[in-house]
Design an enzyme around this catalytic site. Structure first.
Site, PDB file in Angstrom:
ATOM      1  N   GLU A  44       0.837  -1.211   0.000  1.00  0.00           N
ATOM      2  CA  GLU A  44       0.000   0.000   0.000  1.00  0.00           C
ATOM      3  C   GLU A  44       0.866   1.251   0.000  1.00  0.00           C
ATOM      4  O   GLU A  44       2.095   1.193   0.085  1.00  0.00           O
ATOM      5  CB  GLU A  44      -0.965  -0.056   1.186  1.00  0.00           C
ATOM      6  CG  GLU A  44      -1.913  -1.251   1.053  1.00  0.00           C
ATOM      7  CD  GLU A  44      -2.980  -1.332   2.116  1.00  0.00           C
ATOM      8  OE1 GLU A  44      -2.857  -0.655   3.164  1.00  0.00           O
ATOM      9  OE2 GLU A  44      -3.941  -2.088   1.900  1.00  0.00           O
ATOM     10  N   CYS A  53      -1.931  -4.593  -5.493  1.00  0.00           N
ATOM     11  CA  CYS A  53      -2.450  -5.854  -4.954  1.00  0.00           C
ATOM     12  C   CYS A  53      -1.399  -6.966  -5.035  1.00  0.00           C
ATOM     13  O   CYS A  53      -0.465  -6.903  -5.853  1.00  0.00           O
ATOM     14  CB  CYS A  53      -3.675  -6.304  -5.742  1.00  0.00           C
ATOM     15  SG  CYS A  53      -5.143  -5.317  -5.478  1.00  0.00           S
ATOM     16  N   GLU A  55      -1.673  -9.991  -6.279  1.00  0.00           N
ATOM     17  CA  GLU A  55      -1.623 -10.688  -7.565  1.00  0.00           C
ATOM     18  C   GLU A  55      -0.839  -9.869  -8.592  1.00  0.00           C
ATOM     19  O   GLU A  55      -0.058 -10.417  -9.384  1.00  0.00           O
ATOM     20  CB  GLU A  55      -3.034 -10.938  -8.110  1.00  0.00           C
ATOM     21  CG  GLU A  55      -3.931 -11.753  -7.188  1.00  0.00           C
ATOM     22  CD  GLU A  55      -4.761 -10.886  -6.251  1.00  0.00           C
ATOM     23  OE1 GLU A  55      -4.213  -9.926  -5.686  1.00  0.00           O
ATOM     24  OE2 GLU A  55      -5.951 -11.156  -6.090  1.00  0.00           O
ATOM     25  N   CYS A  91      -9.379  -8.725  -7.500  1.00  0.00           N
ATOM     26  CA  CYS A  91     -10.083  -7.516  -7.954  1.00  0.00           C
ATOM     27  C   CYS A  91     -10.025  -7.425  -9.483  1.00  0.00           C
ATOM     28  O   CYS A  91      -9.314  -8.190 -10.147  1.00  0.00           O
ATOM     29  CB  CYS A  91      -9.470  -6.270  -7.310  1.00  0.00           C
ATOM     30  SG  CYS A  91      -7.950  -5.713  -8.103  1.00  0.00           S
TER      31      CYS A  91
HETATM   32  N1  THU Z   1      -6.098  -6.672  -2.347  1.00  0.00           N
HETATM   33  C1  THU Z   1      -5.252  -7.580  -2.919  1.00  0.00           C
HETATM   34  O1  THU Z   1      -4.022  -7.530  -2.700  1.00  0.00           O
HETATM   35  N2  THU Z   1      -5.772  -8.515  -3.734  1.00  0.00           N
HETATM   36  C2  THU Z   1      -7.107  -8.691  -3.978  1.00  0.00           C
HETATM   37  O2  THU Z   1      -7.471  -9.580  -4.729  1.00  0.00           O
HETATM   38  C3  THU Z   1      -8.082  -7.812  -3.324  1.00  0.00           C
HETATM   39  C4  THU Z   1      -7.531  -6.662  -2.571  1.00  0.00           C
HETATM   40  C5  THU Z   1      -5.537  -5.658  -1.444  1.00  0.00           C
HETATM   41  C6  THU Z   1      -5.621  -4.238  -1.922  1.00  0.00           C
HETATM   42  C7  THU Z   1      -5.560  -3.481  -0.624  1.00  0.00           C
HETATM   43  O3  THU Z   1      -4.196  -3.335  -0.237  1.00  0.00           O
HETATM   44  C8  THU Z   1      -6.237  -4.395   0.370  1.00  0.00           C
HETATM   45  O4  THU Z   1      -6.240  -5.681  -0.232  1.00  0.00           O
HETATM   46  C9  THU Z   1      -7.670  -3.985   0.686  1.00  0.00           C
HETATM   47  O5  THU Z   1      -8.412  -3.817  -0.478  1.00  0.00           O
END
Ligand code: THU
Length: 138
Positions: A44, A53, A55, A91
């Site tokens: 983040e 994210c 992935e 996502c």
């Molecule tokens: N996030 C992921 O890393 N992968 C996903 O498939 C869904 C969301 C992360 C983004 C953010 O840092 C946190 O999860 C909350 O949304």
């Protein structure tokens, strides 16, 4: 590597998450045809919108290592006790990002979406039907 081990690799990756804003650590593990495992975790940013994210990190690492296909299986693990412990699904941007490396190698990887009590198994093509990818630009 078994599915259980791939899930364990994703869980281990989540331990390195940098997710101070959401407190929602995620780990992803990609398994390739040659047996290689590439992991990622969410990173983040204080600007929030620049967050990446798990992935997307994993796919970026794989591409940076020179991988251009052979993606067979993906495990995604989120934190326990959130979202009703339902399986975490990638996502929208991550679906597109995963589609890039999958389509390069002509595979339709199985995505293991891990929940507290179940693992939802979906093909990437089910998560991203009719996805736009590199093949469209040939
Ligand atoms: N996030 C992921 O890393 N992968 C996903 O498939 C869904 C969301 C992360 C983004 C953010 O840092 C946190 O999860 C909350 O949304």
């Amino acid at each position: 590597m078994s599915d259980e081990e791939l899930i364990a690799a994703a869980r281990d990756a989540a331990a390195n998450a940098y997710a101070p804003y959401s407190d929602y650590p995620v780990g992803a593990a990609l398994r390739f045809a040659d047996g290689a495992i590439v992991t990622g975790t969410n990173i983040e940013n204080a600007s929030y919108g620049l967050s990446l994210c798990a992935e997307t990190l994993a796919v970026s690492k794989a591409l940076a290592e020179g991988r251009r296909g052979g993606l067979e299986r993906i495990a995604v693990v989120g934190p326990k006790g959130k979202g009703g412990d339902a399986p975490i699904t990638p996502c929208g941007r991550c679906r597109q990002t995963l589609n890039e490396i999958a389509q390069l190698g002509g595979t339709d990887p199985l995505v293991l979406c891990v929940g507290a009590n179940e693992v939802l198994e979906l093909r990437l093509s089910e998560l991203l039907p009719h996805g736009f990818g590199p093949a469209h630009l040939d």
